[in-house]
Enzyme design. Structure first.
Site, short mmCIF file in Angstrom:
data_model
loop_
_atom_site.label_atom_id
_atom_site.label_comp_id
_atom_site.label_asym_id
_atom_site.label_seq_id
_atom_site.Cartn_x
_atom_site.Cartn_y
_atom_site.Cartn_z
N LYS A 1 0.82 -1.23 0.00
CA LYS A 1 0.00 0.00 0.00
C LYS A 1 0.84 1.26 0.00
O LYS A 1 0.42 2.29 -0.53
CB LYS A 1 -0.95 0.01 1.19
CG LYS A 1 -0.27 -0.08 2.54
CD LYS A 1 -1.27 -0.16 3.66
CE LYS A 1 -0.57 -0.46 4.99
NZ LYS A 1 -0.06 -1.84 5.05
N GLU B 1 -4.86 -5.32 -5.75
CA GLU B 1 -6.02 -5.67 -4.92
C GLU B 1 -5.64 -5.89 -3.46
O GLU B 1 -6.36 -5.47 -2.54
CB GLU B 1 -6.68 -6.94 -5.47
CG GLU B 1 -7.90 -7.40 -4.70
CD GLU B 1 -9.07 -6.43 -4.83
OE1 GLU B 1 -9.47 -5.85 -3.79
OE2 GLU B 1 -9.58 -6.26 -5.95
N GLY C 1 -6.62 -6.64 2.68
CA GLY C 1 -6.13 -8.01 2.70
C GLY C 1 -6.81 -8.88 1.66
O GLY C 1 -6.67 -8.66 0.46
N ILE D 1 -10.07 -9.18 1.18
CA ILE D 1 -11.40 -8.73 0.76
C ILE D 1 -11.33 -8.19 -0.67
O ILE D 1 -10.55 -7.28 -0.95
CB ILE D 1 -11.92 -7.60 1.68
CG1 ILE D 1 -11.92 -8.05 3.14
CG2 ILE D 1 -13.31 -7.17 1.26
CD1 ILE D 1 -12.25 -6.93 4.11
N GLY E 1 0.38 -11.07 17.58
CA GLY E 1 1.02 -10.86 16.28
C GLY E 1 0.21 -10.00 15.34
O GLY E 1 0.39 -10.05 14.12
N ASP F 1 -2.14 4.25 8.38
CA ASP F 1 -2.41 3.07 7.55
C ASP F 1 -3.79 3.16 6.91
O ASP F 1 -3.96 2.93 5.71
CB ASP F 1 -2.29 1.80 8.40
CG ASP F 1 -2.58 0.54 7.62
OD1 ASP F 1 -1.67 0.07 6.90
OD2 ASP F 1 -3.72 0.02 7.71
N LYS G 1 -4.91 3.63 2.72
CA LYS G 1 -5.92 2.80 2.07
C LYS G 1 -7.10 3.62 1.59
O LYS G 1 -7.65 3.37 0.50
CB LYS G 1 -6.37 1.69 3.02
CG LYS G 1 -5.25 0.72 3.39
CD LYS G 1 -5.65 -0.21 4.52
CE LYS G 1 -4.52 -1.14 4.91
NZ LYS G 1 -4.86 -1.98 6.09
N GLY H 1 -3.20 -10.66 7.43
CA GLY H 1 -2.78 -12.06 7.53
C GLY H 1 -2.18 -12.53 6.23
O GLY H 1 -2.54 -12.09 5.14
#
Length: 361
Positions: free
Chosen positions: A108, A132, A137, A139, A190, A204, A208, A306
């Site tokens: 990103k 994408e 992630g 989606i 994590g 962040d 996006k 993830g």
């Protein structure tokens, strides 16, 4: 056989390998059933650029630290960039596009800062640049936003775009713990970067939002241009109980709204009405609400982070390139005055009884 190269064999890069390995037959069937290939239609990872050796890994012999080896290999037509950061990710991506290779990325930061240059480079050289996995992630949101709203004017995007902060806010509400304790939990699970500042400060989410709003409003919108960005550091645990008494939950939302011919863009903690779809999104999950002029509201929901969900989106982009060879979609530059100033937003924050103030969705 379709040859690809991966730049960076960390969590996402190795996830790409795992997704391809686990879905070999399904991937081959996508090509075989659609275009009638009789030859091998599998995706092969021919090169992996990384400074580490990965001894014992099934692909250890394909590791190289020489990017020019990838650049000069005419059999490699798609380069997957999962390096992270802006450099050398940008330079390598641009060089690959100039060499006639399509590029897929989950990065990103590069899309936010250099997306205009890379899309224009891809267009100039007749290749694809897909990203994408850079938002949400696993989606599928960028593809639908680009291709499923032709008959609509996008009037609003509102989303939970950061899994780390959503987990923290969810735990503060559910367990009645402080932000510091919830952050400590997230680190233990994590769910955070080594330095979580970008998540906590809303940066962040802003990156996006700039990507999504840029697509919706046909402009390049780097995150520094977003009018208002506030993270979650001022959210107090007691705010959740006070908000609940008024029928609200607290969520960090990224919002882009078209008002006449201008746009309101912001990232901030919001009071979200209980019972709404966004209010019910908890843990590390993400959700994006898109409102179209004729369709109304649709919501995309799923795991926003993830290795495997993100890698799944990357591999889907790779397949899309091999199957459809999509053209790069370039957008216009952001003109002065398109983005509303904060004083022009027209919203009235709601102040809780302890003095905490929030915008309301």
């Amino acid at each position: 056989m379709f040859n690809i190269a991966i730049l960076g064999f960390g969590v996402i890069g190795n996830g790409v390998y795992e997704v391809i390995e686990e879905n070999k037959e399904r991937i081959s069937a996508v090509f075989g059933s659609s275009v009638g290939y009789t030859r091998d239609t599998s995706i092969r990872i021919k090169h992996i650029l990384d400074k580490r050796e990965f001894l014992g890994h099934p692909l250890e012999r394909r590791i190289t630290n020489d990017f020019n080896k990838i650049l000069s290999d005419s059999s490699v037509s798609v380069v997957v960039e999962t390096l992270g950061g802006t450099s050398p990710a940008f330079e390598f991506s641009k060089a690959a596009l100039e060499a006639g290779k399509s590029v897929v990325t989950s990065n990103k930061e590069v899309v936010d800062k250099y997306g205009d240059i890379l899309l224009e480079t891809a267009d100039k050289h007749g290749v694809s640049y897909l990203y994408e996995a850079s938002v949400g992630g696993g989606i599928p949101i960028i593809g639908p936003l680009e291709s499923c709203f032709y008959s609509n004017k996008i009037t609003r995007i509102a989303g939970i775009l950061n899994g780390t902060t959503n987990y923290i806010l969810s735990r503060m509400k559910e367990a009645g713990i402080s932000l510091e304790d919830a952050l400590s939990e997230a680190k233990g699970m994590g769910y955070t970067e080594a330095n979580p500042h970008s998540d906590l400060a809303g940066l962040d989410s802003a990156r996006k939002l700039g990507i999504l709003a840029g697509i919706a409003f046909n402009r390049y919108i780097p995150h520094e241009k977003i009018t208002f960005v506030e993270g979650i550091m001022n959210v107090k645990q007691e705010d959740f109980e006070l908000a609940a008494k008024l029928g609200y939950n607290i969520k960090l939302l990224a919002v882009a709204e078209l008002i006449d011919r201008r746009a309101k863009l912001l990232v901030a903690p919001h009071l979200v009405k209980k019972g709404s779809l966004l209010s019910a999104v908890n843990g590390v999950f993400n959700a994006v609400s898109i409102t179209g002029s004729t369709l109304g509201e649709v919501v995309f929901y799923g795991q926003g982070a993830g290795s495997m969900p993100t890698a799944s989106a990357v591999v889907n982009d790779v397949i899309t390139i091999f199957k459809f060879k999509p053209k790069a979609i370039c957008r216009q530059n952001l003109e002065d005055g398109f983005l509303l100033s904060e004083s022009e937003f027209g919203d009235v924050p709601l102040t809780l009884s302890n003095g905490s103030s929030y915008r309301v969705l």
